[in-house]
Design a protein around this motif. Structure first.
Motif, PDB file in Angstrom:
ATOM      1  N   ALA A   1       0.829  -1.217   0.000  1.00  0.00           N
ATOM      2  CA  ALA A   1       0.000   0.000   0.000  1.00  0.00           C
ATOM      3  C   ALA A   1       0.858   1.259   0.000  1.00  0.00           C
ATOM      4  CB  ALA A   1      -0.936  -0.011   1.198  1.00  0.00           C
ATOM      5  N   LYS A   2       1.982   1.252   0.745  1.00  0.00           N
ATOM      6  CA  LYS A   2       2.853   2.432   0.786  1.00  0.00           C
ATOM      7  C   LYS A   2       3.485   2.696  -0.575  1.00  0.00           C
ATOM      8  CE  LYS A   2       3.973   2.186   5.669  1.00  0.00           C
ATOM      9  NZ  LYS A   2       5.002   1.981   6.676  1.00  0.00           N
ATOM     10  N   LYS A   3       3.944   1.626  -1.194  1.00  0.00           N
ATOM     11  CA  LYS A   3       4.574   1.780  -2.515  1.00  0.00           C
ATOM     12  C   LYS A   3       3.551   2.261  -3.542  1.00  0.00           C
ATOM     13  CE  LYS A   3       7.351  -0.740  -5.867  1.00  0.00           C
ATOM     14  NZ  LYS A   3       7.941  -2.015  -6.250  1.00  0.00           N
ATOM     15  N   LEU A   4       2.339   1.741  -3.465  1.00  0.00           N
ATOM     16  CA  LEU A   4       1.280   2.160  -4.376  1.00  0.00           C
ATOM     17  C   LEU A   4       0.942   3.636  -4.168  1.00  0.00           C
ATOM     18  CD1 LEU A   4      -0.800   1.393  -6.546  1.00  0.00           C
ATOM     19  CD2 LEU A   4      -2.365   0.807  -4.695  1.00  0.00           C
ATOM     20  N   GLY A   5       0.880   4.064  -2.910  1.00  0.00           N
ATOM     21  CA  GLY A   5       0.611   5.473  -2.602  1.00  0.00           C
ATOM     22  C   GLY A   5       1.699   6.382  -3.141  1.00  0.00           C
ATOM     23  N   THR A   6       2.954   5.966  -2.986  1.00  0.00           N
ATOM     24  CA  THR A   6       4.080   6.742  -3.503  1.00  0.00           C
ATOM     25  C   THR A   6       4.026   6.836  -5.023  1.00  0.00           C
ATOM     26  OG1 THR A   6       5.423   5.946  -1.661  1.00  0.00           O
ATOM     27  CG2 THR A   6       6.593   6.916  -3.511  1.00  0.00           C
ATOM     28  N   THR A   7       3.733   5.728  -5.660  1.00  0.00           N
ATOM     29  CA  THR A   7       3.628   5.709  -7.127  1.00  0.00           C
ATOM     30  C   THR A   7       2.492   6.613  -7.610  1.00  0.00           C
ATOM     31  OG1 THR A   7       4.466   3.447  -7.170  1.00  0.00           O
ATOM     32  CG2 THR A   7       3.347   4.218  -9.135  1.00  0.00           C
ATOM     33  N   MET A   8       1.365   6.569  -6.923  1.00  0.00           N
ATOM     34  CA  MET A   8       0.227   7.414  -7.312  1.00  0.00           C
ATOM     35  C   MET A   8       0.548   8.897  -7.120  1.00  0.00           C
ATOM     36  SD  MET A   8      -2.078   5.552  -8.600  1.00  0.00           S
ATOM     37  CE  MET A   8      -3.496   6.606  -8.598  1.00  0.00           C
ATOM     38  N   ALA A   9       1.251   9.239  -6.039  1.00  0.00           N
ATOM     39  CA  ALA A   9       1.632  10.639  -5.806  1.00  0.00           C
ATOM     40  C   ALA A   9       2.582  11.124  -6.903  1.00  0.00           C
ATOM     41  CB  ALA A   9       2.268  10.787  -4.428  1.00  0.00           C
ATOM     42  N   GLU A  10       3.541  10.291  -7.284  1.00  0.00           N
ATOM     43  CA  GLU A  10       4.477  10.649  -8.360  1.00  0.00           C
ATOM     44  C   GLU A  10       3.742  10.813  -9.687  1.00  0.00           C
ATOM     45  OE1 GLU A  10       7.894  11.681 -10.338  1.00  0.00           O
ATOM     46  OE2 GLU A  10       7.533  11.556  -8.185  1.00  0.00           O
ATOM     47  N   PHE A  11       2.803   9.922  -9.941  1.00  0.00           N
ATOM     48  CA  PHE A  11       1.998  10.026 -11.160  1.00  0.00           C
ATOM     49  C   PHE A  11       1.221  11.344 -11.182  1.00  0.00           C
ATOM     50  CE2 PHE A  11      -2.124   9.447 -13.261  1.00  0.00           C
ATOM     51  CZ  PHE A  11      -1.701   9.167 -14.550  1.00  0.00           C
ATOM     52  N   GLN A  12       0.658  11.713 -10.049  1.00  0.00           N
ATOM     53  CA  GLN A  12      -0.111  12.957  -9.969  1.00  0.00           C
ATOM     54  C   GLN A  12       0.792  14.165 -10.229  1.00  0.00           C
ATOM     55  OE1 GLN A  12      -2.104  13.496  -6.240  1.00  0.00           O
ATOM     56  NE2 GLN A  12      -3.369  15.175  -7.003  1.00  0.00           N
ATOM     57  N   ARG A  13       2.002  14.172  -9.664  1.00  0.00           N
ATOM     58  CA  ARG A  13       2.950  15.271  -9.897  1.00  0.00           C
ATOM     59  C   ARG A  13       3.323  15.359 -11.370  1.00  0.00           C
ATOM     60  NH1 ARG A  13       5.164  13.914  -4.805  1.00  0.00           N
ATOM     61  NH2 ARG A  13       6.574  12.419  -5.759  1.00  0.00           N
ATOM     62  N   GLN A  14       3.644  14.221 -11.971  1.00  0.00           N
ATOM     63  CA  GLN A  14       4.023  14.201 -13.384  1.00  0.00           C
ATOM     64  C   GLN A  14       2.865  14.642 -14.278  1.00  0.00           C
ATOM     65  OE1 GLN A  14       7.007  13.788 -14.658  1.00  0.00           O
ATOM     66  NE2 GLN A  14       7.921  13.385 -12.671  1.00  0.00           N
ATOM     67  N   ASN A  15       1.659  14.247 -13.913  1.00  0.00           N
ATOM     68  CA  ASN A  15       0.471  14.624 -14.672  1.00  0.00           C
ATOM     69  C   ASN A  15       0.258  16.137 -14.609  1.00  0.00           C
ATOM     70  OD1 ASN A  15      -1.707  14.092 -16.303  1.00  0.00           O
ATOM     71  ND2 ASN A  15      -3.089  13.625 -14.624  1.00  0.00           N
ATOM     72  N   GLU A  16       0.420  16.737 -13.444  1.00  0.00           N
ATOM     73  CA  GLU A  16       0.278  18.185 -13.292  1.00  0.00           C
ATOM     74  C   GLU A  16       1.357  18.911 -14.090  1.00  0.00           C
ATOM     75  OE1 GLU A  16      -2.102  20.013 -11.806  1.00  0.00           O
ATOM     76  OE2 GLU A  16      -3.157  18.134 -11.474  1.00  0.00           O
ATOM     77  N   THR A  17       2.585  18.397 -14.070  1.00  0.00           N
ATOM     78  CA  THR A  17       3.670  18.990 -14.846  1.00  0.00           C
ATOM     79  C   THR A  17       3.353  18.938 -16.335  1.00  0.00           C
ATOM     80  OG1 THR A  17       5.247  18.293 -13.168  1.00  0.00           O
ATOM     81  CG2 THR A  17       6.151  18.894 -15.307  1.00  0.00           C
ATOM     82  N   ALA A  18       2.840  17.809 -16.785  1.00  0.00           N
ATOM     83  CA  ALA A  18       2.485  17.666 -18.201  1.00  0.00           C
ATOM     84  C   ALA A  18       1.370  18.636 -18.586  1.00  0.00           C
ATOM     85  CB  ALA A  18       2.073  16.233 -18.501  1.00  0.00           C
ATOM     86  N   LYS A  19       0.389  18.808 -17.714  1.00  0.00           N
ATOM     87  CA  LYS A  19      -0.703  19.755 -17.994  1.00  0.00           C
ATOM     88  C   LYS A  19      -0.172  21.179 -18.083  1.00  0.00           C
ATOM     89  CE  LYS A  19      -4.556  17.194 -15.963  1.00  0.00           C
ATOM     90  NZ  LYS A  19      -5.552  17.176 -14.876  1.00  0.00           N
ATOM     91  N   LEU A  20       0.738  21.536 -17.189  1.00  0.00           N
ATOM     92  CA  LEU A  20       1.317  22.878 -17.196  1.00  0.00           C
ATOM     93  C   LEU A  20       2.110  23.113 -18.477  1.00  0.00           C
ATOM     94  CD1 LEU A  20       1.804  25.506 -15.660  1.00  0.00           C
ATOM     95  CD2 LEU A  20       3.794  24.432 -14.610  1.00  0.00           C
ATOM     96  N   LYS A  21       2.899  22.122 -18.878  1.00  0.00           N
ATOM     97  CA  LYS A  21       3.669  22.243 -20.122  1.00  0.00           C
ATOM     98  C   LYS A  21       2.742  22.369 -21.326  1.00  0.00           C
ATOM     99  CE  LYS A  21       7.799  19.805 -18.586  1.00  0.00           C
ATOM    100  NZ  LYS A  21       8.637  18.608 -18.731  1.00  0.00           N
ATOM    101  N   GLU A  22       1.656  21.612 -21.320  1.00  0.00           N
ATOM    102  CA  GLU A  22       0.693  21.688 -22.418  1.00  0.00           C
ATOM    103  C   GLU A  22       0.067  23.080 -22.506  1.00  0.00           C
ATOM    104  OE1 GLU A  22      -3.364  19.482 -24.035  1.00  0.00           O
ATOM    105  OE2 GLU A  22      -2.580  18.993 -22.053  1.00  0.00           O
ATOM    106  N   GLU A  23      -0.300  23.647 -21.354  1.00  0.00           N
ATOM    107  CA  GLU A  23      -0.880  24.989 -21.349  1.00  0.00           C
ATOM    108  C   GLU A  23       0.117  26.019 -21.859  1.00  0.00           C
ATOM    109  OE1 GLU A  23      -2.431  25.973 -17.506  1.00  0.00           O
ATOM    110  OE2 GLU A  23      -3.794  24.255 -17.484  1.00  0.00           O
TER     111      GLU A  23
END
Length: 139
Positions: A40-62
């Motif tokens: 569960a901890k590893k999954l939570g860490t992976t999901m948090a990293e995915f969320q950060r990368q997704n936000e970065t990608a959205k910002l770059k797209e904008e």
């Protein structure tokens, strides 16, 4: 006969319920096995990293969309082209405003003798041509 039919329907309903309970038991055991395998901890860490990368990608797209919108904004390009054209014509001494209003459409008739440039005029134009080209290239 009706009572016998009722008993048959109840038996069918009970059989369906037993099948459903069995399937639910299988799903429960499969999900329990999946929970045991996952951290569960590893999954939570992976999901948090995915969320950060997704936000970065959205910002770059904008940013890219804004940059492309600014680059292809035609109204600014047209205004700038008109300004440069006006500057070139002003340096060449050509004034277009008001001079084109009364012009006639070109005809296919050959030019008259009055309009044919003399050799002196042609030579003067040819002498001025390099200077005009140099001024145009300087822009």
């Amino acid at each position: 006969k009706a009572q016998l039919s009722s008993v048959g329907m109840q038996a069918t309903a009970m059989s369906a319920q037993v099948s459903m309970v069995s399937a639910m038991g299988n799903v429960t055991s499969a999900l329990a096995g999946a929970n045991d395998v996952m951290d569960a901890k590893k999954l939570g860490t992976t999901m948090a990293e995915f969320q950060r990368q997704n936000e970065t990608a959205k910002l770059k797209e904008e940013l890219m969309n804004d940059a492309l919108a600014d680059a292809f904004d035609e109204s600014d390009v047209e205004e700038e082209a008109d300004a440069v054209t006006g500057q070139v014509l002003a340096e060449l001494g050509v004034e277009l405003q008001g001079q084109m209003a009364g012009l006639d459409a070109p005809s296919k008739a050959p030019p008259s003798a009055e309009k044919v440039a003399t050799t002196e005029e042609e030579e003067a134009l040819m002498d001025a041509l390099p200077d005009l080209r140099a001024r145009l290239d300087a822009l």
